[in-house]
Write a protein that holds these residues in place. Structure first.
Motif, PDB file in Angstrom:
ATOM      1  N   UNK A 245       0.846  -1.194   0.000  1.00 49.70           N
ATOM      2  CA  UNK A 245       0.000   0.000   0.000  1.00 49.70           C
ATOM      3  C   UNK A 245       0.884   1.248   0.000  1.00 49.70           C
ATOM      4  N   UNK A 246       0.465   2.293  -0.732  1.00 56.29           N
ATOM      5  CA  UNK A 246       1.218   3.554  -0.628  1.00 56.29           C
ATOM      6  C   UNK A 246       0.990   4.170   0.750  1.00 56.29           C
ATOM      7  N   UNK A 247       1.804   5.160   1.082  1.00 60.86           N
ATOM      8  CA  UNK A 247       1.512   5.939   2.292  1.00 60.86           C
ATOM      9  C   UNK A 247       0.203   6.677   2.065  1.00 60.86           C
ATOM     10  N   UNK A 248      -0.643   6.655   3.062  1.00 67.07           N
ATOM     11  CA  UNK A 248      -1.950   7.288   2.893  1.00 67.07           C
ATOM     12  C   UNK A 248      -1.804   8.794   2.645  1.00 67.07           C
ATOM     13  N   UNK A 249      -2.536   9.274   1.633  1.00 65.67           N
ATOM     14  CA  UNK A 249      -2.555  10.705   1.306  1.00 65.67           C
ATOM     15  C   UNK A 249      -3.996  11.055   0.939  1.00 65.67           C
ATOM     16  N   UNK A 250      -4.602  11.942   1.666  1.00 68.85           N
ATOM     17  CA  UNK A 250      -6.019  12.251   1.447  1.00 68.85           C
ATOM     18  C   UNK A 250      -6.286  12.772   0.036  1.00 68.85           C
ATOM     19  N   UNK A 251      -5.276  13.343  -0.605  1.00 69.43           N
ATOM     20  CA  UNK A 251      -5.444  13.827  -1.982  1.00 69.43           C
ATOM     21  C   UNK A 251      -5.838  12.696  -2.930  1.00 69.43           C
ATOM     22  N   UNK A 252      -5.498  11.464  -2.559  1.00 72.49           N
ATOM     23  CA  UNK A 252      -5.757  10.321  -3.454  1.00 72.49           C
ATOM     24  C   UNK A 252      -7.116   9.665  -3.221  1.00 72.49           C
ATOM     25  N   UNK A 253      -7.925  10.193  -2.320  1.00 76.47           N
ATOM     26  CA  UNK A 253      -9.202   9.540  -1.992  1.00 76.47           C
ATOM     27  C   UNK A 253     -10.084   9.322  -3.217  1.00 76.47           C
ATOM     28  N   UNK A 254     -10.044  10.259  -4.152  1.00 69.28           N
ATOM     29  CA  UNK A 254     -10.937  10.160  -5.319  1.00 69.28           C
ATOM     30  C   UNK A 254     -10.412   9.168  -6.357  1.00 69.28           C
TER      31      UNK A 254
ATOM     32  N   UNK B  18       2.838   1.133  20.649  1.00 63.88           N
ATOM     33  CA  UNK B  18       1.625   1.346  19.880  1.00 63.88           C
ATOM     34  C   UNK B  18       1.588   0.337  18.734  1.00 63.88           C
ATOM     35  N   UNK B  19       0.627   0.512  17.841  1.00 64.81           N
ATOM     36  CA  UNK B  19       0.582  -0.378  16.670  1.00 64.81           C
ATOM     37  C   UNK B  19       1.593   0.114  15.635  1.00 64.81           C
ATOM     38  N   UNK B  20       2.132  -0.794  14.811  1.00 70.99           N
ATOM     39  CA  UNK B  20       3.065  -0.374  13.760  1.00 70.99           C
ATOM     40  C   UNK B  20       2.394   0.553  12.746  1.00 70.99           C
ATOM     41  N   UNK B  21       3.205   1.437  12.162  1.00 76.92           N
ATOM     42  CA  UNK B  21       2.693   2.373  11.165  1.00 76.92           C
ATOM     43  C   UNK B  21       2.063   1.683   9.969  1.00 76.92           C
ATOM     44  N   UNK B  22       2.610   0.538   9.567  1.00 79.63           N
ATOM     45  CA  UNK B  22       2.046  -0.144   8.387  1.00 79.63           C
ATOM     46  C   UNK B  22       0.600  -0.581   8.631  1.00 79.63           C
ATOM     47  N   UNK B  23       0.307  -0.931   9.875  1.00 74.47           N
ATOM     48  CA  UNK B  23      -1.065  -1.342  10.192  1.00 74.47           C
ATOM     49  C   UNK B  23      -1.995  -0.133  10.203  1.00 74.47           C
ATOM     50  N   UNK B  24      -1.553   0.940  10.833  1.00 73.93           N
ATOM     51  CA  UNK B  24      -2.397   2.149  10.872  1.00 73.93           C
ATOM     52  C   UNK B  24      -2.619   2.678   9.459  1.00 73.93           C
ATOM     53  N   UNK B  25      -1.578   2.584   8.627  1.00 74.25           N
ATOM     54  CA  UNK B  25      -1.695   3.022   7.227  1.00 74.25           C
ATOM     55  C   UNK B  25      -2.788   2.229   6.508  1.00 74.25           C
ATOM     56  N   UNK B  26      -2.801   0.929   6.715  1.00 74.32           N
ATOM     57  CA  UNK B  26      -3.821   0.080   6.071  1.00 74.32           C
ATOM     58  C   UNK B  26      -5.215   0.424   6.592  1.00 74.32           C
ATOM     59  N   UNK B  27      -5.309   0.638   7.891  1.00 70.07           N
ATOM     60  CA  UNK B  27      -6.615   0.982   8.480  1.00 70.07           C
ATOM     61  C   UNK B  27      -7.114   2.299   7.898  1.00 70.07           C
ATOM     62  N   UNK B  28      -6.233   3.274   7.817  1.00 67.68           N
ATOM     63  CA  UNK B  28      -6.638   4.582   7.288  1.00 67.68           C
ATOM     64  C   UNK B  28      -7.096   4.457   5.830  1.00 67.68           C
ATOM     65  N   UNK B  29      -6.335   3.744   5.020  1.00 69.70           N
ATOM     66  CA  UNK B  29      -6.707   3.565   3.607  1.00 69.70           C
ATOM     67  C   UNK B  29      -8.117   3.004   3.459  1.00 69.70           C
ATOM     68  N   UNK B  30      -8.393   1.917   4.184  1.00 66.40           N
ATOM     69  CA  UNK B  30      -9.676   1.230   3.985  1.00 66.40           C
ATOM     70  C   UNK B  30     -10.827   1.953   4.677  1.00 66.40           C
TER      71      UNK B  30
END
Ligand SMILES: Cc1cc2nc3c(=O)[nH]c(=O)nc-3n(C[C@H](O)[C@H](O)[C@H](O)COP(=O)(O)O)c2cc1C
Length: 183
Positions: free
Chosen positions: A44-53, A82-94
């Motif tokens: 997964x890429x790093x989450x970026x809100x600009x890519x939501x669309x 805490x939780x690893x960044x890769x997990x939070x990144x996945x949660x944020x994406x989905x």
């Protein structure tokens, strides 16, 4: 096809991850009507809100796998309490775009193993906080804070004899939890 498909999210990308081994081994303690699939989050890429669309294909795949599942299983290490960044990144994406979260309503279990004495307790607590916000009903008891020890797995990669009774109880409760929510 199994009646209950579970999307497993492992919070470590490490080749010999204890948590991935735990996720694989504990799945064998479930009844045949359950099947477990570890979803990929390392691409997964790093989450970026600009890519939501225009979400990346890997994000669309993750969301589709979660939406297709009847339940979720998070198996995560603890990184810096805490939780690893890769997990939070996945949660944020989905969880995005806003109003189109894939997580809502999916019953979940939370597990973790670490080398530290408190066995991912703080990572799990942070994760539960996030999942509560995302409207993910999460099994509360039994909690499973597991310290990585030689005997955790046997030679075939199954849960070792000493941990098996407790983790079988955990799995039985998890199965009941998923069934209660899915019907
Ligand atoms: C960046 C980083 C931070 C860590 N922080 C913690 C921690 O807060 N608590 C803990 O018990 N272990 C911590 N550890 C050790 C992990 O428990 C250990 O690396 C474990 O093997 C990670 O899980 P894995 O085998 O599934 O990759 C940390 C490891 C790393 C790489």
């Amino acid at each position: 096809m199994s009646q209950y498909q579970i999307a497993v999210i492992v919070g470590s990308l490490r080749q010999d991850s204890f948590n991935r081994r735990l996720a694989t081994a504990i799945a064998k303690l479930a009844p045949a009507e359950f099947s477990f699939k570890q979803v990929q989050i390392g691409d997964l890429p790093l989450y970026n809100q600009d890519d939501d669309a225009h979400q990346a294909d890997s994000v669309k795949r993750l969301k589709a796998e979660i939406l297709a599942a009847q339940g979720l299983l998070f198996v995560t290490p603890e990184y810096n309490r805490s939780m690893p960044g890769v997990l939070k990144n996945a949660i944020d994406h989905a969880s995005r775009p806003y109003g189109q979260s894939a997580w809502a309503g999916k019953p979940a279990g939370v597990l973790g193993v670490s080398v530290g004495a408190i066995g991912t307790a703080l990572a799990q607590q942070h994760l539960r906080n996030v999942l509560a916000y995302l409207d993910v009903p999460t099994l509360g008891q039994p909690e499973a804070f597991i310290q990585a020890k030689e005997e955790l797995f046997d030679q075939d990669g199954n849960i070792g004899a000493a941990s098996k009774p407790f983790l079988q109880t955990w799995m039985d409760q998890y199965v009941a939890w998923v069934k209660k929510h899915v019907g």
